[in-house]
Scaffold this active site. Sequence first.
Site, PDB file in Angstrom:
ATOM      1  N   LYS A 206       0.834  -1.206   0.000  1.00  0.00           N
ATOM      2  CA  LYS A 206       0.000   0.000   0.000  1.00  0.00           C
ATOM      3  C   LYS A 206       0.868   1.256   0.000  1.00  0.00           C
ATOM      4  CE  LYS A 206      -3.973  -2.166   2.265  1.00  0.00           C
ATOM      5  NZ  LYS A 206      -4.993  -2.067   3.328  1.00  0.00           N
TER       6      LYS A 206
ATOM      7  N   ARG B 158       1.189   4.466  -2.708  1.00  0.00           N
ATOM      8  CA  ARG B 158       1.217   5.886  -2.319  1.00  0.00           C
ATOM      9  C   ARG B 158       2.386   6.612  -2.994  1.00  0.00           C
ATOM     10  NH1 ARG B 158      -0.050   7.232   4.019  1.00  0.00           N
ATOM     11  NH2 ARG B 158      -2.222   6.502   4.074  1.00  0.00           N
TER      12      ARG B 158
END
Length: 281
Positions: A106, A110
């Site tokens: 994740k 980003r």
Amino acid sequence: MPVLPSSRCSLFLISVVLALLGLFLIFFPYWVFQGSLQDEESLIEAIKKVDVVICALNSTQILDQKLLIQAIKKAGSINRFIPSEFGLDPDKVQISGMDYNFYSRKAEIRRLVEAEGIPYTYVSCNFYMSCLLPSLVQPELKAPPRDKIKIYGDGNIKGVFVKECDVAAFTINTMDDPLTLNKVLYLRPPGNVYSMNELADIWETKIKKKLQKTYVSEEELLCIIRETPYPDNMLFVFIYSVFIKGDQTYFDIESSGGLEGTQLYPHVKYTTISEYLDTLV
């Protein structure tokens, strides 16, 4: 992957409905356009019809968002991208090396979003209520305990639980809000932030019975994580992260540059933990 335009007067458009756990679909009347992660051309054409992309891929598909990010960049029409996170802040967790890259993937998304200069909002909602709360954080149970309960750590570190449809409601509010542009929206709703000791107390009050409490130390929990095969040990990893390391609540939201959803959108109604537990009595 559906792409859905709304009839709002601002012509604000959403591409991916928040189908969180299949429980939440849409707020407004929409027409449906089709795009596929496996077909970049169709995906780009679909994205060109929208202003905002909200992605709700499951955790095993997180890196598939790289294809979506490429398409967003090529389309050049997106005013806001909300990637699929909807959990703990991957930049704040303190369990590196324990989570089988659950959070590092994740974080990788980003960094790619930021490197491509795509306008974004990250939504860190912490736990869904469907995760661990139905058993009162007892992974071996499917319902809250009636006699005995295990408390992990000293039981005083707080966790956060938010109902899936409420996460969706807060997320929808961010999509055209300039205050949330290139920010992290955290959810710590009053009435939804409790320690394990507090959860046990609330449940004891509701069932009018004292539970026999067994405290599981950090060392004992780490042993359970090591001895339980992956992926069955992931719930214990999440418990360690939240109720031992305090990964949902150890930092101050404002000083970290984030925003808190219930403060930003006080009009959004949500289900409290107490209200949710009433349905389990």
